[in-house]
Scaffold this active site. Structure first.
Site, PDB file in Angstrom:
ATOM      1  N   HIS A 100      -3.728  -5.078   0.388  1.00 52.57           N
ATOM      2  CA  HIS A 100      -3.164  -5.584   1.638  1.00 52.57           C
ATOM      3  C   HIS A 100      -3.161  -7.114   1.665  1.00 52.57           C
ATOM      4  CE1 HIS A 100      -2.825  -1.819   3.973  1.00 52.57           C
ATOM      5  NE2 HIS A 100      -3.751  -1.418   3.128  1.00 52.57           N
TER       6      HIS A 100
ATOM      7  N   GLU B  38      -1.495  -9.112   3.442  1.00 52.72           N
ATOM      8  CA  GLU B  38      -1.364  -9.669   4.794  1.00 52.72           C
ATOM      9  C   GLU B  38      -2.710 -10.050   5.407  1.00 52.72           C
ATOM     10  OE1 GLU B  38      -1.047  -6.533   3.935  1.00 52.72           O
ATOM     11  OE2 GLU B  38      -1.603  -5.123   5.522  1.00 52.72           O
TER      12      GLU B  38
ATOM     13  N   CYS C  43       0.835  -1.204   0.000  1.00 55.51           N
ATOM     14  CA  CYS C  43       0.000   0.000   0.000  1.00 55.51           C
ATOM     15  C   CYS C  43       0.874   1.260   0.000  1.00 55.51           C
ATOM     16  CB  CYS C  43      -0.990  -0.051   1.155  1.00 55.51           C
ATOM     17  SG  CYS C  43      -2.494   0.866   0.769  1.00 55.51           S
TER      18      CYS C  43
HETATM   19  N1  GLN Z   1      -2.088   6.615   2.794  1.00 56.95           N
HETATM   20  C1  GLN Z   1      -2.159   5.865   1.581  1.00 56.95           C
HETATM   21  C2  GLN Z   1      -3.521   6.016   0.918  1.00 56.95           C
HETATM   22  O1  GLN Z   1      -4.478   6.385   1.567  1.00 56.95           O
HETATM   23  C3  GLN Z   1      -1.848   4.402   1.828  1.00 56.95           C
HETATM   24  C4  GLN Z   1      -2.795   3.728   2.747  1.00 56.95           C
HETATM   25  C5  GLN Z   1      -2.274   2.426   3.291  1.00 56.95           C
HETATM   26  O2  GLN Z   1      -1.072   2.181   3.311  1.00 56.95           O
HETATM   27  N2  GLN Z   1      -3.157   1.602   3.800  1.00 56.95           N
HETATM   28  O3  GLN Z   1      -3.656   5.774  -0.257  1.00 56.95           O
END
Ligand code: GLN
Length: 533
Positions: free
Chosen positions: A508, A510, A382
């Site tokens: 994600h 994980e 992310c």
């Molecule tokens: N802050 C980034 C976004 O909102 C990544 C979010 C995250 O790592 N879950 O796109």
């Protein structure tokens, strides 16, 4: 009708109610019963999505895009079945529902009160699971500690529900702590007695006590607890501190928690729990033949719970590879430029963590530059993937002012940017791109080889996206979009050519790693780290 088991906690917080609930569920599932677990959280936020990870650890996201408590992660990792929005409710959501009903006129003429309106709504939520699906058993974990003001309406709802469905259909497991006093060399039962009294005051006699302890509970002590707390002697269960949370189902099996529960609920089940694959996993986990050191670059490293699912995914992936994974937390804010080589050079792989906001970004970019240039395996999740794109733009494409608009809203080169539909969003709660989305992987990519297929679905939680305006330039310079959303064309995976392992994912992974299904990308990342050793 489903049978209900409630798990309450006494004496202190952090006793591991979630792990006990998940372990009990695992044992019942391994006997062929269908089980689900849900969590009631007594705080006023509508969900934990707006909480800082320091407050409450990681925010876990379900397939249907609910931002939930991290205990749901344990439920999924243990049971290998997905949870949903219905598996987690907070006081905030309960009140929100009741207040919306009040505004709609549902209670016209009546005073709206904690009892019966809030407690009715809690009971509604508790029984929602069995209205949606067939379950033999629904386990409900009540967050917080007995005696907290916030927990009272939940205990009252539990008392009422138990009366309504009958004791034979509703069991209360109370998790408590038996502290050891070093000076007296004694295990102490008094705090447990007091917390049971507290439950009794709410009208609830627990059926089973699960006692967290650092030392073996002698028979006399179990007898004493049974007598003073008014439970059967075989209902005092010892929960010794475990080497790993994945031992807990076996420890509970040894204590016959599952048998006691079945007997009390009047469920006939003579099959012994089938824990073959679980034990196989534990065997590999405990007898690794190799070892790797993985740097986890993030800014919430003071609190392990902030990256709970990542740590667990490493445990699952390590076991498959028969490899001990030592996760070395590296604070991104402390990675000043000069320190990167000395801090990262002895690591076999680097994972750059998810996150929000500008703090610690510079350190993440430095770390990524180092692993890109030195061909150290890299896995970005992310924000970690977004940082890889920014780093590549700055240092390879030579667009020095390239940035994410999250970090620099007015950058002339927004390589990571908000989608139009996000630009008008004002509310912060529940408005990110959340939950499961499809992704198509390019043949011959590392990700395709890892998953062994092209069509995958993964969970998201972010606002910002790869800006496709820059895609051609990136790809011709070697950073390739190997995974895309088939409908929107949004870039979900980037990989670097001519690098042993450089994978960034917008989603994600994980969150979907379980004991029985370790995540393919974590597995291939550990393999790459092993090869890099
Ligand atoms: N802050 C980034 C976004 O909102 C990544 C979010 C995250 O790592 N879950 O796109």
């Amino acid at each position: 009708m489903a049978k209900h088991i409630f798990v309450t906690g006494g004496v202190t917080s952090s006793l591991g109610k979630g792990i006990i609930a998940a372990s009990l569920a695992k044992l019942l599932q391994a006997r062929g019963l269908s089980v689900t677990i849900q969590k009631l959280d007594p705080y006023i936020n509508v969900d934990p999505g707006t909480l800082n990870p320091y407050e409450h650890g990681e925010c876990y996201v379900t397939e249907d895009g609910a931002e939930t408590d991290l205990d749901l992660g344990h439920y999924e990792r243990f049971l290998n079945t997905p949870t949903s929005q219905a598996n987690n409710v907070t006081t905030g959501r309960i009140y929100q529902t009741v207040i919306e009903k009040e505004r709609a006129g549902a209670f016209l003429g009546k005073t709206v009160q904690v009892i019966p309106h809030i407690t009715d709504e809690i009971k509604n939520r508790i029984t929602l699971q069995e209205k949606n699906n067939h379950w033999d058993i629904v386990i409900t974990e009540i967050g917080g500690t007995v005696g907290d003001i916030e927990s009272l309406p939940y205990l009252e709802a539990l008392r009422q529900l138990r009366r309504e469905i009958g004791k034979e259909n509703c069991l209360v497991v109370h998790l408590t702590l038996i502290p050891y006093l070093k000076a007296a060399k004694e295990l102490k039962t008094k705090p447990t007695q007091h917390s049971v009294k507290e439950l009794l005051q709410a009208g609830i006699q627990p059926d089973i006590l699960v006692c967290r302890t650092e030392y073996h509970l002698p028979k006399e002590l179990k007898e004493k607890l049974a007598l003073f707390c008014n439970v059967d002697e075989n209902s005092v269960i010892e929960a010794l501190d475990a080497e790993t949370i994945y031992d807990v189902p076996l420890l509970m099996l040894k204590e016959k928690l599952d048998k006691t529960v079945l007997k009390k609920l009047g469920i006939k089940n003579n099959t012994e729990p089938d824990l073959t694959s679980w034990k196989e996993f534990l065997g590999k986990l405990k007898n690794p033949t190799h070892e790797v050191n993985i740097g986890l670059v993030g800014k919430y490293n003071e609190l392990q719970d902030a990256y709970k699912s990542i740590y667990e995914a490493f445990i699952h992936a390590g076991a498959v590879n028969e490899c001990k994974v030592n996760v070395v937390p590296i604070h991104s804010e402390k990675l000043e430029s000069g320190e990167v080589p000395s801090k990262l050079k002895n690591l076999d792989g680097i994972l750059v963590a998810p996150g929000f906001g500008e703090r610690g970004i510079a350190g993440k970019l430095e770390a990524i530059r180092f692993v890109r240039e030195n061909k150290i395996p890299f896995f970005g999740i992310c924000l970690g993937m977004q940082c890889a794109v920014v780093e590549f733009s700055k240092n390879v494409l030579n667009i020095k002012d390239a940035n994410s608009t999250e970090v620099e809203p007015n950058t002339p080169n927004p390589v990571i940017d908000l989608m139009d539909d996000q630009k008008t969003v004002i509310n912060k709660g529940g408005t990110m791109r959340l939950g499961a989305y499809a992704c198509k992987l390019a043949k011959n990519s590392i990700s395709y080889k890892s998953y062994g297929k092209a069509d995958i679905s993964e969970r998201h939680r972010h606002r910002y996206e790869f800006n496709n305006v820059y895609l051609d330039r990136m790809e011709s310079a070697g950073l390739v979009a190997t995974g895309k959303n088939p409908e929107s064309g949004l870039v979900e995976v980037v990989e670097l050519k001519d690098h042993p392992y450089f994978v960034g994912v917008q989603y994600h992974p994980e969150l979907k790693s379980t004991v029985e299904n370790p995540h393919p990308l974590f597995v291939s990342f550990i393999k790459a780290a092993l090869q890099n050793k």
